[in-house]
Structure formats: structure tokens, C-alpha cells
Design a protein around this motif. Structure first.
Motif, PDB file in Angstrom:
ATOM      1  N   THR A  24     -12.083   5.743  -4.234  1.00  0.00           N
ATOM      2  CA  THR A  24     -11.014   6.049  -5.162  1.00  0.00           C
ATOM      3  C   THR A  24      -9.759   6.369  -4.365  1.00  0.00           C
ATOM      4  OG1 THR A  24     -10.450   7.343  -7.111  1.00  0.00           O
ATOM      5  CG2 THR A  24     -11.525   8.508  -5.334  1.00  0.00           C
ATOM      6  N   LYS A  25      -8.587   6.153  -4.979  1.00  0.00           N
ATOM      7  CA  LYS A  25      -7.389   6.447  -4.214  1.00  0.00           C
ATOM      8  C   LYS A  25      -6.656   7.683  -4.697  1.00  0.00           C
ATOM      9  CE  LYS A  25      -4.221   2.880  -5.992  1.00  0.00           C
ATOM     10  NZ  LYS A  25      -3.570   3.780  -6.891  1.00  0.00           N
ATOM     11  N   ASP A  26      -7.041   8.198  -5.827  1.00  0.00           N
ATOM     12  CA  ASP A  26      -6.420   9.448  -6.254  1.00  0.00           C
ATOM     13  C   ASP A  26      -7.294  10.177  -7.265  1.00  0.00           C
ATOM     14  OD1 ASP A  26      -6.187   8.010  -8.556  1.00  0.00           O
ATOM     15  OD2 ASP A  26      -4.005   7.825  -8.493  1.00  0.00           O
ATOM     16  N   LYS A  44       0.826  -1.219   0.000  1.00  0.00           N
ATOM     17  CA  LYS A  44       0.000   0.000   0.000  1.00  0.00           C
ATOM     18  C   LYS A  44       0.855   1.263   0.000  1.00  0.00           C
ATOM     19  CE  LYS A  44      -3.901  -1.838   2.637  1.00  0.00           C
ATOM     20  NZ  LYS A  44      -4.348  -1.917   4.040  1.00  0.00           N
ATOM     21  N   TYR A  97      -4.401   8.237   5.922  1.00  0.00           N
ATOM     22  CA  TYR A  97      -5.627   8.176   5.118  1.00  0.00           C
ATOM     23  C   TYR A  97      -5.981   6.778   4.642  1.00  0.00           C
ATOM     24  CZ  TYR A  97      -4.743  13.155   4.827  1.00  0.00           C
ATOM     25  OH  TYR A  97      -4.517  14.453   5.138  1.00  0.00           O
ATOM     26  N   GLN A  98      -5.133   5.816   4.946  1.00  0.00           N
ATOM     27  CA  GLN A  98      -5.344   4.497   4.350  1.00  0.00           C
ATOM     28  C   GLN A  98      -5.344   4.610   2.832  1.00  0.00           C
ATOM     29  OE1 GLN A  98      -5.874   1.461   6.075  1.00  0.00           O
ATOM     30  NE2 GLN A  98      -5.255   2.616   7.852  1.00  0.00           N
ATOM     31  N   GLY A  99      -5.073   5.818   2.337  1.00  0.00           N
ATOM     32  CA  GLY A  99      -4.962   6.008   0.896  1.00  0.00           C
ATOM     33  C   GLY A  99      -6.253   5.868   0.116  1.00  0.00           C
ATOM     34  N   GLN A 100      -7.402   5.949   0.796  1.00  0.00           N
ATOM     35  CA  GLN A 100      -8.653   5.778   0.059  1.00  0.00           C
ATOM     36  C   GLN A 100      -9.661   6.856   0.419  1.00  0.00           C
ATOM     37  OE1 GLN A 100      -9.835   1.500   0.353  1.00  0.00           O
ATOM     38  NE2 GLN A 100      -8.987   1.678  -1.695  1.00  0.00           N
TER      39      GLN A 100
END
Length: 571
Positions: A195-197, A95, A152-155
Motif C-alpha cells: 500500500t502507498k498510504d 511517482k 521510501y519508494q512510497g510503498q
DNA sequence: GCCGTTTTCGGCCCGACTGTTTTCAGTCG
């Protein structure tokens, strides 16, 4: 073991193989097999028992054998052995932006790092510098990546990411010159619930200048990468953003490419290759020669396909359907004629009935269904029968003053532990509509939860089932239940399934919409609004409905007022 | 590990950017 679990195991084997430094194509074979299974309509038990696994393209002898073992015994020796060889923390590390299987393997082998925590500590101690291929910059980048994952856990929810992306487009428009056209791409354009980005594609003849101005924007916190045509940044809002700048001529191809999904793109390239055409982000090429396209419509046309709307570009049958000219006529906002599932200050909403009704009619809806919580929902101020009487009088008065518009009396009625409803049938019969929802006892077994919901569906006064999985995106897993059985029961009893438009829910999941649609179950898109602004969430529900291939005829609240009155009366 | 109008072996989608190299591997989308 069900299909979803088999798919998860195959994907995890792929990851494990990559982390083990096996042949990369072996790992890919497992990903391909997982994907093939996902796209396969047939029941997994059937595939196994009738020995049909080998007929699925992407599943060969070895993987077929493994799937069979998995389905028949619930266990896979090969998988268990792999798991023992690879520490679980290594999968977590994937991740971290900038870390892939190769580097993780090096960290594990050379430094014995098995968790993100150990990795962070090793960075602080500068221990990565001793490794070949690693340097100071890489170590700093990994530390930053760890912080990002922890924070953010990236999500991100679709609604949050979309709002941030639109804000960014405004900022770009205000500050940066020389862009002829710009669009949000990626998961946001495809309406993915998570979404991640943020992906943005722009066309300009001054690519470098646009990139330079972009990375200097005030909302950019730090730069991850910045080249001639592409930049990646962390925004202050916490979301990573990729900007890709191409020439005007290249724009349609680039927009398609960066909208994805990756699976859709891969399938498109394979298909193009068979036609002797190469696809990349700069164009379609036949014998090195560009096939000119002025927009995405041309792009699909050049490949012999109908235009495929972004929402359904998931390689879940859209390319084949487009080939045959059989794409659905996807639902539009204007198809929605009314809404159900609206809370008011009678229970846990913050607006009055009049406020909600006026706001709904101002949006052009012909009807609105009020549905506060039922009496057992203490936490949400559920309504006792006396309060209901007051609410009904208020609605009756409102309706008297309305022409060609209507307010329906409804309830979001708790499904109790045993599957019975929260009011007696006598009272339930007096509502115009009843939404039955699970709000408690989430930890039942799959069998118990399914039986509980099936009993509610069988209640003759239930019009629709609310947020069927109970999930809260990025916060709470949905409870386990047998969706096939629930969909079957909905047909049998003529009950509709809610697609809850609240961006935290978006439940029914779009992946089940096709099944519900094919069986003839009506989907009702509801805002589950707790204030006036909550009505705007309908936008997200409609996006997800499109993603699930739904058309106006599949959606209950695309009926006009006369039709819906007749429908509710016949229930 | 899978597949075949390149059919039982030798490929497997394509390109940008970075960092650590001194020509390229790794990662990402």
C-alpha cells in the motif's frame, strides 16, 4: 508474449500518451483496454488466433490490431516509437507526489529535464520559478516529494501500514473529540499486500475541528494539504495519510468511496448510472434525491447487489457475482483449525518446539506441523538425518501427553537445482507431511524453473509447495514460472499450494487463488513462523485468501484434526 | 481510441484541495 506482458505494455502506452500530451481520452482507452484484458478469462493466444479480441468490451479495431502484432511478433512498432519519443525518466517522475503528466511535460519541454536527479538539481537552482504555473511552493513540494520517493519508494507492506494505521486510530481516539465513527479505508481495508498510504474516513458534525486536531497530532511530521473536510499529512513513520471527515449521514457512502478500489468504484458508478442513480462520496442520488443508507449493506442493497466484502472490491467480477447473488462465503479466521510450516531452533527458528506448540494450541488450533529446513539449506541450519531423529523423538513424546491435539512431523524440503528433493524417498516417506520449496538458484529461465518445480510436485511424498513464486515484497521479484502448468500438476498429483502468510511473501499471490480454486487445488495457509510471534502472521494470510475469493472448503487447514489425519494418511 | 435505450458523433466518473491565478488547471484518490 503472455497476457500480463501485453497488459503492462498497454498501460505503459497510456502513460506515454499522457506524457506526450496526446488526447487524454486516447490514453484512457489504453488503460481501459488493459483493464478489460485483465478481467477477461480467455487465453490471450486464443483471443488472437481466433480473432476474438474485438468481442472484448473496451478493445476496438486499433488496439486489437496492436495486441495482435504484440502477441504474434513479440514486438509493437507503435510502442517502440512512443518509447523513443519519451525519456524513461519521465515515467519515474510520476511517482513524485504532486507531479502529473502535464507538469512533467512542461518540465521536459521548457527545462529539458529527463530524470529525477536533474529535477532535484533544477529545484535547488530555483529554475522551476521561471515556468508559468509553477511557483515557490510548488518547487518546495516537488523537492519534498523527491526526498519521499528516494527514502521510501512510497510503498509499504500491508502489515506495516496496517499497524501504523491502527496506532493512528488509537491516537485519534485519545486526542480528538466529536468523532462518532471512524474506519480505516483504502488499500489497507481491502487487504492489498502493498500500500502507498493510509486512508481514514471519519464521521463528525464538527468536521473542521476534527481536521484541525488531526493535522496537529504529534505523529504528524508535515502537512501536505488541509481543507474543510480533508487533510493529507506525512506521518513521522514515513507513511502518507489521508483523512476524510464527513457528516454522520454521509458516512456509509464515504466509507465505500474511500475504500475503493478505484476500478471497483468506477464500475459501480457506471452501473448506477445505467440505473439512473448517481454515486459520489456523499450519497446515492436518484433525481437529485438521496437514497438513505445506514451502512454499506444498505448501500449495496439499494443498487440491487449483495454486500461485497472490502477485500474483493477490485472490479474482478465481484459486482457481477453480487448481482446474481453468487458471492463466495469468504474464509474466516475461525475456519482455520491448524497450521503447517513452523520453524524451530532446530534450524533457523528461535523458539523450541514446545514453545511453538503451546503457542499454537493457546490460539485454539487443533494441530501444528513442525517443518524445519532440510540439509542443503546451510544458511538456515538445515537438518541432517541424525538431527531429524532427535526432533522426531521429541515430537513423539509431546504427542503422548496430548489429547485431541496433535503435532505433525514435517520438513520444508529444498527443491534442488534439478527438481529432485533434498532427502531420499526412504526418509521422505517417514514424514507426516513435506513442504517442497525453492531456496536457491533463482535465476533459471522460466522453462527451467517450471520444469524444476513440476518435478518436485510429481514426487509422491510432497504434500504441498511452499511460497511458490519466491518473491519478497518490495525487495525481490519472484522467479519466473508457469503458474498454469504448476496448478495443473498440483491437481494431477494431489499436491496443495501454500499461501505463505508472512507479510513479506503473501505468496501464492491472491490473483492466482481463483484459478487454483476453480481447478480444485487445495490452498494451505501457513505462517512460516520463525518465532512465537510469527504465528500471528496467519491473519495476513487469511486476509489474502479472502481477497482471492477463497472459502473454507478451498483451504486444506480448515479441515479438523480427524479430517487432516485422514487426508495426510491417504497421501 | 472506444462506444451506443444519447448508436457513426460526441461524449467518456466525480469531487476536494492547492497554487497561481483573478476564474481555473493540475493532481489526487
Amino acid at each position: 508474449m503472455n497476457k500480463k506482458q501485453v497488459i503492462d505494455v498497454l498501460n505503459e502506452i497510456g502513460l506515454l500518451l499522457e506524457l506526450k500530451e496526446e488526447l487524454p481520452f486516447k490514453a484512457r482507452a489504453y488503460y481501459n483496454a488493459a483493464r478489460a484484458l485483465e478481467l477477461e478469462d480467455a487465453d490471450i493466444d486464443e483471443l488472437v488466433s481466433q480473432n476474438k479480441l474485438r468481442q472484448v468490451k473496451g478493445i476496438g479495431e486499433a488496439i486489437a490490431k496492436k495486441i495482435t502484432e504484440l502477441v504474434t511478433t513479440g514486438h509493437l512498432e507503435y510502442y517502440e516509437r512512443l518509447k523513443k519519443e519519451v525519456p524513461p525518466g519521465l515515467i519515474e517522475m510520476l511517482k513524485i507526489p504532486g507531479l502529473g503528466p502535464k507538469r512533467i511535460q512542461t518540465l521536459y519541454k521548457k527545462l529539458g529535464i529527463t530524470t529525477i536527479g536533474e529535477l532535484e538539481y533544477a529545484c535547488i537552482e530555483n529554475r522551476l520559478l521561471e515556468l508559468e504555473g509553477f511557483g515557490k511552493r510548488t518547487q518546495e513540494k516537488i523537492l519534498k516529494g523527491i526526498e519521499y520517493v528516494k527514502r521510501y519508494q512510497g510503498q509499504f507492506l500491508y502489515s506495516d501500514a496496517k499497524a501504523a494505521a491502527e496506532q493512528l486510530l488509537i491516537e485519534i481516539g485519545d486526542v480528538i473529540d466529536g468523532i462518532s465513527v471512524i474506519s480505516i479505508a483504502g488499500g489497507i481495508r481491502r487487504c492489498k499486500e502493498i500500500t502507498k498510504d493510509i486512508d481514514i474516513v471519519a464521521a463528525s458534525e464538527n468536521q473542521q475541528e476534527v481536521i484541525d486536531a488531526f493535522v496537529a497530532l504529534p505523529s504528524v511530521e508535515s502537512i501536505i494539504a488541509s481543507g474543510d473536510t480533508k487533510a493529507s499529512v506525512h506521518l513521522r513513520s514515513g507513511i502518507n495519510t489521508d483523512l476524510r471527515v464527513v457528516s454522520n449521514l454521509q458516512y456509509p457512502y464515504a466509507l465505500h468511496h474511500f475504500t475503493g478500489s478505484k476500478e471497483h468504484n468506477t464500475a459501480m458508478r457506471h452501473r448506477a448510472k445505467r440505473m439512473g442513480i448517481k454515486i459520489n462520496e456523499y450519497g446515492l442520488f436518484k433525481n437529485e434525491e438521496l437514497i438513505k443508507c445506514s451502512d454499506e449493506h444498505d448501500f449495496f442493497k439499494a443498487l440491487g447487489l449483495q454486500y461485497i466484502p472490502p477485500e474483493i472490491r477490485e472490479n474482478m467480477g465481484e459486482i457481477e457475482a453480487a448481482e446474481e447473488g453468487k458471492l463466495p462465503d469468504l474464509l474466516k479466521s475461525s475456519d482455520i483449525k491448524g497450521i503447517f510450516h513452523v520453524h524451530t531452533a532446530y534450524s533457523d527458528g528461535s523458539a523450541t518446539i514446545t514453545d511453538m506448540v503451546n503457542a499454537a494450541f493457546a490460539k485454539g488450533y487443533e494441530y501444528i506441523g513442525i517443518s524445519d529446513h532440510s540439509q542443503s539449506a546451510f544458511y538456515a541450519g538445515g537438518l541432517k538425518p541424525e538431527a531429524l531423529m532427535r526432533q522426531w523423538r521429541e515430537i513423539d513424546e509431546l504427542n503422548e501427553s496430548l489429547r485431541a491435539r496433535k503435532v505433525f512431523k514435517g520438513i520444508e524440503c529444498d527443491i534442488l537445482l534439478d527438481g529432485s528433493l533434498d532427502y531420499d524417498d526412504e526418509l521422505l516417506s517417514k514424514f507426516d507431511f513435506v513442504i517442497a520449496s525453492v531456496h536457491s538458484h533463482f535465476n533459471l529461465s522460466k522453462e527451467q524453473m517450471t520444469a524444476r518445480i513440476l518435478r518436485a510436485i510429481a514426487n509422491p511424498y510432497v504434500t504441498m509447495i511452499g511460497h511458490v513464486s519466491g518473491r519478497l515484497l518490495l525487495a525481490r521479484q519472484g522467479y519466473e514460472c508457469d503458474m498454469d502448468a504448476i496448478i495443473e500438476a498440483c491437481i494431477e498429483y494431489g499436491v496443495a499450494l501454500e499461501l505463505n502468510a508472512n507479510p513479506h511473501r503473501l505468496d501464492l499471490d491472491w490473483r492466482y487463488c481463483g484459478l487454483a480454486k476453480s481447478k480444485g487445488v487445495k490452498i494451505v495457509i501457513n505462517p512460516d513462523a520463525h518465532n512465537v510471534d510469527g504465528l500471528n502472521d496467519m491473519e495476513y494470510g487469511i486476509g489474502i485468501a479472502r481477497k482471492g475469493w477463497l472459502e473454507a472448503k478451498d483451504v486444506l487447514n480448515s479441515m479438523n484434526l480427524d479430517e487432516i489425519i485422514a487426508y495426510l494418511a491417504a497421501r
